[in-house]
Design an enzyme around this catalytic site. Structure first.
Site, PDB file in Angstrom:
ATOM      1  N   ASP A 100     -39.725   1.220   8.894  1.00 53.36           N
ATOM      2  CA  ASP A 100     -40.386  -0.640   8.391  1.00 53.36           C
ATOM      3  C   ASP A 100     -40.551  -2.140   9.597  1.00 53.36           C
ATOM      4  O   ASP A 100     -40.099  -1.710  10.262  1.00 53.36           O
ATOM      5  CB  ASP A 100     -39.269  -0.969   7.211  1.00 53.36           C
ATOM      6  CG  ASP A 100     -38.943   0.001   6.644  1.00 53.36           C
ATOM      7  OD1 ASP A 100     -39.933   0.103   5.538  1.00 53.36           O
ATOM      8  OD2 ASP A 100     -37.795   0.483   6.317  1.00 53.36           O
ATOM      9  N   LYS A 152     -37.887  -4.728   3.756  1.00 49.16           N
ATOM     10  CA  LYS A 152     -36.810  -4.133   3.163  1.00 49.16           C
ATOM     11  C   LYS A 152     -35.234  -4.812   3.331  1.00 49.16           C
ATOM     12  O   LYS A 152     -34.777  -4.986   3.628  1.00 49.16           O
ATOM     13  CB  LYS A 152     -36.321  -2.436   3.673  1.00 49.16           C
ATOM     14  CG  LYS A 152     -35.778  -1.370   2.509  1.00 49.16           C
ATOM     15  CD  LYS A 152     -35.687  -0.530   3.152  1.00 49.16           C
ATOM     16  CE  LYS A 152     -36.863   0.418   3.715  1.00 49.16           C
ATOM     17  NZ  LYS A 152     -36.413   1.779   3.464  1.00 49.16           N
TER      18      LYS A 152
END
Length: 597
Positions: A425, A464
């Site tokens: 991410d 995230k």
């Protein structure tokens, strides 16, 4: 080019006097510039930890603001100043006193060639009254003070005397100045000055801004010993040297071992290959942080390719102490303008409080670029570039651009980050239990297997926002004015975090899955823009929002945007480290939705 001299400030016999009856004071918390008159530059009140007055025009000729009375005679004036950009040897930031006009005054400046100078200026002609070498670290706060008494002017930096001389006049106003520089000024005070204090001491900070850099101590001893001045590191140095400019240390670890609260570790340009990681296990203090920075504008590369676990075997683990080319368990440090590559994590910070990580570049590492975890609070990640990080040992599922995860602690802030092309991410807050604030940042191109890793498992989200584990702990993370685009999965996702997440004025563009996923969070989404994603937004029963592109209706596609050219956003940063502004992904109709970067 910013040049920094590295001899140390030496305290003179006379210390600054105490500040008596107040003549003038401004901490800019009212948000305006009332009481100040301007001559050149672009001045405005900004948030710089606390409210501060910023001169932001660059390039800029002499920029000045003045306050007070031309009838003032004997007084002291001081301010805290944070140089942001010094564009050359002749550039400076400074404080003025006894100003009778815009070109006649006494002045104390920090210069781009690495000096503090006390000057008398008459009709624009400058006489240097006193001058001492001083490492001027952009982004650090310094306290400047001028005392005017009779025909004498004295100057101090962080409580240490620069020198004295004949004042250019007997009365006049106070002023703040820059030349070829941008800077923030805060906590301006002017008042009567009493007799000198018995010894110098730094002025206390009343701001929530990063603490002022402590002034260096007296000249270094013949051999390297702990101290609070400047320690220089160079590839051609030796660890038996005293750490001066002409006799630098060889290793960063040696400088870290010698550093004490207030030390500046200045690293000369070059590549520093590591065979053991740099361990930072001691702390500075709130008013005397320890600074590790590149020398001037020189490029410093810390290369961990020869460290253990580069990479660790598939399914293997990295011992905690070996995580990070720089492994930190400490507080009150400033790491500035360093490039960290080819390491098992670039910067790994576990149990870290009140640190500033500014203008770091962490790329092509074998785990996350910057990871903060454990009981960590009050850290600022500013203008980070973190990209191309991957983790062969976990088939790509762990290496993020930036992770603040697996821990707790309030007051952690991410501002101005660019996180791209990482295997997992861009930003990951997995199992971090306290709110994190993310502002003015961008995450793109994450989650693609650019390294042909087998059995690839990279997630590929832009931001995230928590979640993880069996209990999916709640955390009220905040995202403002940020962009996620071109990621292999989602743009902004709650990851099953049920907390009161806030996402405001942010943009998700051309992410493969959902632009804004608040399926589980008690989220509040306001004035966000979603264009060209697999799904614009998914809001669960606990989420709410207003003014978002999916709320206000209309056709939202690429044609509705001013520009889809990201080259300015992804190009070189500005001299002060910020992301250059552009029209990228701004609505063509002028609607108040999405980010403005």
């Amino acid at each position: 080019m910013l040049v920094t001299a590295l001899a140390t400030l030496t305290a003179l016999a006379t210390a600054p006097g105490a500040l008596g009856a107040t003549l003038f004071g401004d901490d800019f918390e009212d948000g305006d510039t009332g009481g100040w008159s301007k001559s050149g530059g672009t001045w405005s009140v900004v948030s710089d930890g606390s409210a501060a007055l910023r001169q932001s025009k660059l390039p800029s000729d002499l920029a000045r603001v003045f306050a007070g009375s031309t009838a003032w005679t004997d007084y002291a004036v001081q301010t805290r100043v944070r140089p942001i950009t010094l564009s050359g040897a002749t550039s400076y930031v400074g404080l003025a006193a006894r100003s009778t006009s815009s070109t006649t005054f006494d002045r104390l400046v920090l210069t781009g060639e690495g000096r503090a100078e006390l000057q008398a200026v008459r009709s624009g002609a400058v006489s240097v009254l006193a001058s001492v070498p001083l490492v001027v670290v952009p982004g650090s706060w310094y306290t400047l003070r001028i005392e005017e008494s009779g025909g004498t002017v004295r100057g101090y930096v962080d409580g240490t005397a620069v020198g004295s001389g004949a004042s250019q006049s007997g009365k006049g106003r106070i002023g703040l100045q820059t030349l070829g520089a941008t800077a923030s000024f805060d906590d301006v005070e002017a008042g009567d000055v009493s007799s000198p204090s018995p010894s110098p001491s730094p002025s206390p900070s009343t701001s929530r801004s990063p603490s002022p850099s402590a002034s260096p101590s007296a000249s270094p001893s013949p051999s390297a010993t702990p101290g609070t001045g400047t320690l220089v590191v160079a590839a051609n140095g030796a660890d038996t040297n005293p750490g001066t400019l002409d006799r630098p240390l060889a290793t960063i670890q040696k400088a870290v071992d010698l550093a004490q609260p207030g030390t500046v570790i200045a690293i000369r340009g070059g590549t520093y290959p590591l065979t053991a990681n740099i361990q930072i296990l001691k702390s500075g203090t709130a008013d005397r942080p320890i600074t590790m920075t590149a020398y001037g504008t020189e490029r410093v590369v810390i290369d961990g390719e020869s460290l253990p676990n580069t990479p660790a075997p598939v399914g293997g683990s990295i011992p905690r102490a070996q995580r990070g080319a720089i492994h930190m368990e400490a507080a009150h440090w400033r790491l500035v303008n360093l490039e960290i590559v080819n390491s098992p994590y670039a910067l790994y910070c576990d149990g870290c409080d009140d640190n500033v990580f500014e203008r770091l570049s962490t790329h092509d590492n074998y785990e996350t670029g910057v990871q903060i975890q454990g009981a960590s609070s009050g850290n600022l990640v500013l203008d980070l570039d973190s990209y191309g990080n991957r983790d062969p040992r976990k088939n790509g599922e762990s290496a993020d651009g930036l992770g603040i995860k697996e821990g707790s602690g309030t007051g952690n802030v991410v501002r101005g980050a660019r996180l791209w092309n990482n295997s997992d991410d861009g930003f990951d807050a997995w199992e971090f239990l306290s709110p994190i604030t993310i502002e003015d940042s961008v995450a793109y191109g994450n989650g693609y297997n650019r390294w042909s890793l087998p059995d690839y498992t990279g997630d590929g989200n832009g931001f995230k926002l928590g979640g993880g584990g069996d209990t999916d702990p709640p955390a009220a993370h905040v995202v403002r004015n940020s962009i996620a685009y071109g990621n292999s999965a989602g743009g902004f996702i709650d990851n099953a975090n049920p907390g009161a997440i806030t996402i405001d004025h942010s943009t998700a563009w051309h992410n493969v899955k959902t632009g804004f996923d608040a399926s589980d969070a008690a989220a509040t989404l306001t004035r966000n823009l979603s264009v060209g994603n697999g799904t614009a937004a998914v809001l669960g029963a606990a989420a709410n929002g207003s003014g978002n592109s999916w709320d206000i209706g209309g056709t939202w596609n690429d044609a509705a945007l001013v520009s889809t050219d990201s080259s300015t956003l992804t190009g070189p940063r500005r001299a002060d480290g910020s992301i250059p502004p552009s029209d990228f992904l701004r609505p063509r109709n002028g609607a108040d939705v999405g980010a403005r970067l």
